[in-house]
Design an enzyme around this catalytic site. Structure first.
Site, PDB file in Angstrom:
ATOM      1  CD  GLN A   1       7.746  -7.322   3.776  1.00  0.00           C
ATOM      2  OE1 GLN A   1       6.945  -8.132   3.304  1.00  0.00           O
ATOM      3  NE2 GLN A   1       8.330  -6.407   3.020  1.00  0.00           N
TER       4      GLN A   1
ATOM      5  N   GLY B   1       5.298   4.011  -8.979  1.00  0.00           N
ATOM      6  CA  GLY B   1       6.067   2.759  -9.095  1.00  0.00           C
ATOM      7  C   GLY B   1       5.137   1.564  -9.063  1.00  0.00           C
ATOM      8  CG  HIS B   2       3.063   0.602  -5.463  1.00  0.00           C
ATOM      9  ND1 HIS B   2       3.210   1.714  -4.660  1.00  0.00           N
ATOM     10  CD2 HIS B   2       3.673  -0.410  -4.802  1.00  0.00           C
ATOM     11  CE1 HIS B   2       3.860   1.383  -3.564  1.00  0.00           C
ATOM     12  NE2 HIS B   2       4.160   0.108  -3.620  1.00  0.00           N
TER      13      HIS B   2
ATOM     14  CB  SER C   1      10.374   4.611  -1.675  1.00  0.00           C
ATOM     15  OG  SER C   1      10.169   4.038  -0.396  1.00  0.00           O
ATOM     16  CB  SER C   2       5.489   3.382   0.589  1.00  0.00           C
ATOM     17  OG  SER C   2       4.962   2.634  -0.471  1.00  0.00           O
TER      18      SER C   2
ATOM     19  CD  GLN D   1      10.425  -7.675  -2.511  1.00  0.00           C
ATOM     20  OE1 GLN D   1      10.322  -7.521  -1.309  1.00  0.00           O
ATOM     21  NE2 GLN D   1       9.709  -6.977  -3.360  1.00  0.00           N
TER      22      GLN D   1
ATOM     23  N   GLY E   1       0.813  -1.217   0.000  1.00  0.00           N
ATOM     24  CA  GLY E   1       0.000   0.000   0.000  1.00  0.00           C
ATOM     25  C   GLY E   1       0.844   1.263   0.000  1.00  0.00           C
TER      26      GLY E   1
HETATM   27  P1  AMP Z   1       6.036  -2.363  -1.665  1.00  0.00           P
HETATM   28  O1  AMP Z   1       4.643  -1.829  -1.537  1.00  0.00           O
HETATM   29  O2  AMP Z   1       7.096  -1.412  -1.247  1.00  0.00           O
HETATM   30  O3  AMP Z   1       6.183  -3.738  -1.036  1.00  0.00           O
HETATM   31  O4  AMP Z   1       6.277  -2.574  -3.213  1.00  0.00           O
HETATM   32  C1  AMP Z   1       5.421  -3.384  -3.979  1.00  0.00           C
HETATM   33  C2  AMP Z   1       6.041  -3.609  -5.323  1.00  0.00           C
HETATM   34  O5  AMP Z   1       6.229  -2.357  -5.983  1.00  0.00           O
HETATM   35  C3  AMP Z   1       7.408  -4.272  -5.222  1.00  0.00           C
HETATM   36  O6  AMP Z   1       7.531  -5.238  -6.258  1.00  0.00           O
HETATM   37  C4  AMP Z   1       8.345  -3.128  -5.438  1.00  0.00           C
HETATM   38  O7  AMP Z   1       9.596  -3.508  -5.976  1.00  0.00           O
HETATM   39  C5  AMP Z   1       7.555  -2.284  -6.429  1.00  0.00           C
HETATM   40  N1  AMP Z   1       8.049  -0.907  -6.399  1.00  0.00           N
HETATM   41  C6  AMP Z   1       8.177  -0.100  -5.317  1.00  0.00           C
HETATM   42  N2  AMP Z   1       8.715   1.083  -5.677  1.00  0.00           N
HETATM   43  C7  AMP Z   1       8.937   1.024  -7.008  1.00  0.00           C
HETATM   44  C8  AMP Z   1       9.495   1.915  -7.972  1.00  0.00           C
HETATM   45  N3  AMP Z   1       9.928   3.130  -7.630  1.00  0.00           N
HETATM   46  N4  AMP Z   1       9.571   1.518  -9.252  1.00  0.00           N
HETATM   47  C9  AMP Z   1       9.145   0.283  -9.620  1.00  0.00           C
HETATM   48  N5  AMP Z   1       8.619  -0.612  -8.762  1.00  0.00           N
HETATM   49  C10 AMP Z   1       8.518  -0.262  -7.474  1.00  0.00           C
END
Ligand code: AMP
Length: 279
Positions: free
Chosen positions: A60, A35-36, A184-185, A152, A30
């Site tokens: 995690q 990116g998401h 990034s979140s 990851q 979330g």
């Molecule tokens: P997270 O919510 O941080 O667990 O991320 C969920 C997915 O989104 C993971 O596969 C991350 O690698 C991807 N993700 C997060 N930030 C980015 C970004 N800036 N660019 C591309 N993918 C991203």
């Protein structure tokens, strides 16, 4: 967009959809950003049905404060997913995912002995627990992950091999803010001055890329560390220049086919990661 919290209801629906559509799956924690959304649109482009999950996975987080602080913006996330054309969102509670404590211990060999695995003990075991559980529930044809979390991706690919899963792992490029900061979140937790200085992370990596192949690896690494640490609010936790297939550090440009620089940086209490391909 349909929203499910219960595994049984989600699975009933997916069993209908699966009859004539491939299922694409985007697991997230979330606090969604572009990116998401890039993962969602990639899934929409190549799968008939796109399922996103939103679950902040306690297993995690090796740092309790990081888990507590992690942004939770469910209502906004649902709106964003709806606008992005996501078909199904799965937003379970903790008891739904872990009715009992998951006691599985994964063995990733050397893949989790470095970088995130070294500095966040137990992190990848928790990632593998939740992703394998989500794969079990959703049973997707394809699952989409960001290159942003470089290590990851290796762990997930290794896990799907170990567990003999047929899901295809699709890796999507890093999406960046206009100034280059990897989205990034956690970025929303940065103070104004931390946010301004954080641009140095991607700049140091981009500079390293311009020097690649012609400069010794140790020099590139040291210079990138110096570049980032010259910002008063930033402290490099690790900067590794690694073989993309083994994740082990390399000392020379001919030691691996593909070489990446991976970095983790503390900006106050917030921890940011980024990476770039050098070869
Ligand atoms: P997270 O919510 O941080 O667990 O991320 C969920 C997915 O989104 C993971 O596969 C991350 O690698 C991807 N993700 C997060 N930030 C980015 C970004 N800036 N660019 C591309 N993918 C991203």
């Amino acid at each position: 967009m349909e929203k499910y919290e219960k595994i049984s209801e989600l699975q009933l629906r997916l069993s209908e959809l699966r009859k004539d559509k491939t299922i694409g799956f985007v697991p997230t924690m979330g606090a969604l950003h572009q990116g998401h959304l890039s993962l969602i649109s990639r899934s929409k482009a190549i799968c008939g049905t796109t399922v996103a999950s939103i679950f902040v996975n306690p297993a995690q987080f090796n740092d309790k404060d990081d888990y507590r602080r992690y942004p939770r913006t469910l209502d906004k996330d649902l709106e964003i997913l709806e606008n992005a054309g996501c078909d199904i969102v799965f937003a379970p509670g903790e008891k739904e995912i872990y009715p009992e404590k998951d006691k599985r211990i994964f063995d990733f060999g050397n893949l989790d002995k470095v970088m995130e695995g070294k500095f966040r003990p137990g992190h990848f075991n928790g990632v593998a627990q939740v992703v394998s559980r989500l794969f079990d529930i959703v049973n997707p044809d394809k699952a989409f992950f960001g290159q942003k979390d470089f290590q990851q991706v290796s762990i997930i690919k290794n896990m799907t091999l170990q567990l003999n899963l047929s899901v295809e792992i699709v890796v999507c490029p890093i999406i960046r803010e206009q100034d280059g900061l990897a989205m990034s979140s956690r970025n929303m937790l940065l103070s104004d001055s931390q946010r301004k200085e954080a641009v140095n992370i991607s700049q140091a990596l981009l500079h390293a890329k311009t020097q690649a192949a012609v400069t010794p690896i140790s020099e590139i690494r040291d210079e990138a560390v110096r570049w980032i640490n010259s910002s008063p609010e930033l402290r490099v936790e690790y900067m590794e220049i690694i073989d993309a297939s083994t994740l082990q550090p390399v000392a020379g440009w001919d030691e691996a086919e593909e070489i990446f620089a991976c970095v983790a940086v503390h900006a106050g209490k917030i921890r940011l990661i980024d990476n770039i391909q050098l070869k």
